[in-house]
Design an enzyme around this catalytic site. Structure first.
Site, short mmCIF file in Angstrom:
data_model
loop_
_atom_site.label_atom_id
_atom_site.label_comp_id
_atom_site.label_asym_id
_atom_site.label_seq_id
_atom_site.Cartn_x
_atom_site.Cartn_y
_atom_site.Cartn_z
N ASN A 1 -2.50 1.63 6.28
CA ASN A 1 -2.37 3.05 6.60
C ASN A 1 -3.52 3.49 7.49
OD1 ASN A 1 -4.60 4.18 4.86
ND2 ASN A 1 -3.37 3.15 3.29
N LYS B 1 4.48 -17.71 7.41
CA LYS B 1 4.84 -16.62 8.32
C LYS B 1 6.37 -16.53 8.42
CE LYS B 1 4.33 -15.09 13.02
NZ LYS B 1 4.04 -15.48 14.38
N ILE C 1 -5.09 3.34 -9.41
CA ILE C 1 -6.49 3.14 -9.83
C ILE C 1 -7.05 4.42 -10.45
CG2 ILE C 1 -8.78 2.39 -9.05
CD1 ILE C 1 -7.30 1.06 -6.63
O1 C5P Z 1 -1.86 8.35 -2.77
P1 C5P Z 1 -2.13 9.57 -3.62
O2 C5P Z 1 -1.91 10.85 -2.88
O3 C5P Z 1 -1.48 9.51 -4.96
O4 C5P Z 1 -3.71 9.53 -3.85
C1 C5P Z 1 -4.37 10.49 -4.64
C2 C5P Z 1 -5.59 9.91 -5.26
O5 C5P Z 1 -5.22 8.78 -6.07
C3 C5P Z 1 -6.67 9.38 -4.34
O6 C5P Z 1 -7.90 9.71 -4.94
C4 C5P Z 1 -6.45 7.89 -4.31
O7 C5P Z 1 -7.65 7.19 -4.10
C5 C5P Z 1 -5.92 7.63 -5.70
N1 C5P Z 1 -4.98 6.51 -5.79
C6 C5P Z 1 -5.33 5.38 -6.54
N2 C5P Z 1 -4.44 4.36 -6.68
C7 C5P Z 1 -3.21 4.41 -6.12
C8 C5P Z 1 -2.84 5.54 -5.38
C9 C5P Z 1 -3.75 6.57 -5.21
O8 C5P Z 1 -6.47 5.33 -7.02
N3 C5P Z 1 -2.39 3.41 -6.29
#
Ligand code: C5P
Length: 418
Positions: free
Chosen positions: A210, A288, A308
């Site tokens: 991203n 690949k 996370i």
């Molecule tokens: O992607 P999203 O909008 O849900 O992200 C919101 C928060 O959640 C951010 O702080 C991002 O670092 C965290 N996050 C995460 N693990 C994920 C998706 C997002 O820690 N798989």
């Protein structure tokens, strides 16, 4: 400012005349001033005036064996509490941004371990030139602080930003920087930060990523270290240089990031600023994937990645006392962030609008809203540099912890102090 020491580097610009008044006012405030005059600076002000006003010999030559024996350039660069560059010309800024050291001024700037405050002064076109803008952005990242330039009439007759800040403003900035020298509200705290994107592999050469640059997360890590914290930065792939005094762990995928975060606990504050991929490709191809003539494009099946933020926000002995999430949104920024705060179980959430490509994502600035509870109104902060957002957020976090959570271990505090 009493008894503080400033090393003043005077570059070659017409605004150098203001340096005389600056020295006089600093002396009136009890600050001792040591002056380095660049060769170009000496075309605008004389060593005699500077020595008379500062009451100290003026340094101007790196290759003067006598002076080097008396006070070496390394000592000169470290004896001060703060290094001030005024006027900071386009040339001096370019040299600083690139680490050149071809005279006494630039050598001291490279050798110093003290904070540096730059006071730019130049023609408006020089200030707006992409090269100067690049150099200033780099210096911001390197932790150089700035005051000015101001907008107004210039000595060359043009109008715009580039005028050196007035002496009263420079004095205010010096006072602020000097008072911040021992300002370490996060001393002894362990701050864990995630930054950047994750790369989720499709096959050995392709991945899904991203647009996250990691700049806000890296700014948070640098700010936390500056405020005295012990910092662990878990970073996805970025082109950024790891901040100094920060333990940086490089990862690629969301699962690696989660493992690194869990291994780094316990922490007093966790700020999860990474743009973690919500999904990864199910069953990454070992080889690949080939494009077959006349064949269909491959279909990718996704599975959900671990969250996370949600994982470490769960109550438990290792849950950090303050967990902060980021919410990059493209619409209904505050409403979505409020929902996200509840869904993830974190304490605070910092929301920003990333609908504009080249805006907050990848840019140097950020406009954020801080949500600290479901009851209080979100705070909308004005547009700031990512470094300013980081400093403000961490000071708020430090304030909260000072009231709420004891420092994790006395040994840690001691280690951080020494
Ligand atoms: O992607 P999203 O909008 O849900 O992200 C919101 C928060 O959640 C951010 O702080 C991002 O670092 C965290 N996050 C995460 N693990 C994920 C998706 C997002 O820690 N798989």
């Amino acid at each position: 400012m009493q008894n503080k020491r400033v090393l003043l580097i005077i570059g070659g610009g017409i605004a150098a005349y203001k340096a005389l008044d600056l020295i006089r006012k600093l002396k009136q405030n009890g600050v001792s001033v040591r002056v380095i005059l660049t060769r170009a600076g000496a075309k605008f002000v004389t060593p005699l005036s500077l020595a008379t006003l500062s009451g100290e010999p003026v340094e101007d030559n790196l290759f003067d064996a006598g002076k080097e024996a008396e006070i070496g350039h390394i000592r000169l660069s470290r004896d001060a509490d703060l290094v001030v560059v005024a006027p900071a010309t386009a040339d001096l800024l370019a040299k600083m941004a690139n680490g050149l050291a071809d005279d006494l001024a630039t050598t001291c700037l490279l050798a110093t371990d003290k904070p540096v405050l730059a006071v730019p002064a130049m023609n408006v076109r020089m200030w707006r030139h992409p090269a100067t803008e690049r150099n200033v952005a780099q210096l911001h990242r390197d932790g150089v602080r700035f005051v000015g330039p101001e907008t107004g009439e210039m000595a060359c007759g043009e109008y715009g930003p580039g005028r050196m800040a007035e002496v009263t403003e420079i004095i205010k900035a010096i006072a602020l920087n000097l008072s911040e020298l021992h300002d370490e509200p996060l001393l002894g705290r362990h701050v864990l930060i995630t930054a950047g994107p994750t790369y989720e592999p499709i096959d050995p050469v392709r991945f899904i990523g991203n647009r996250s640059s990691g700049k806000q997360g890296y700014a948070l890590a640098a700010a936390a270290a500056r405020l005295g914290a012990d910092v662990t930065l878990v970073s996805g792939p970025t082109g950024l240089k790891a901040p100094s005094n920060v333990k940086t762990i490089h990862v690629e995928t969301a699962r690696e990031m989660l493992a690194a975060v869990q291994a780094a606990l316990p922490a007093d504050i966790a700020i999860l600023a990474a743009a973690v991929a919500d999904w990864r490709v199910n069953g990454t191809a070992k080889q690949k994937i080939k494009k077959l003539r006349g064949g269909e494009p491959p279909l990718l099946e996704f599975v959900e990645n671990p969250d996370i933020l949600k994982t470490i926000s769960k109550p438990g002995p290792k849950r950090p006392p303050l967990v902060i999430g980021f919410a990059a949104e493209t619409e209904h920024v505050i409403a979505n962030a409020q929902k996200k705060r509840q869904a993830k179980g974190c304490d605070w959430i910092v929301a920003n609008d990333v609908s504009e490509v080249g805006g907050a994502m990848g840019g140097e600035k950020n406009t954020v809203h801080l949500i600290t509870s479901s009851k209080s109104k979100p705070e909308s902060w004005p547009e700031m540099t990512k470094a300013e957002v980081a400093d403000k957020l961490l000071r708020r976090a430090a304030d909260l912890l000072a009231r709420k959570a004891p420092i994790m271990t006395a040994a840690k505090a001691q280690k951080a102090k020494s």
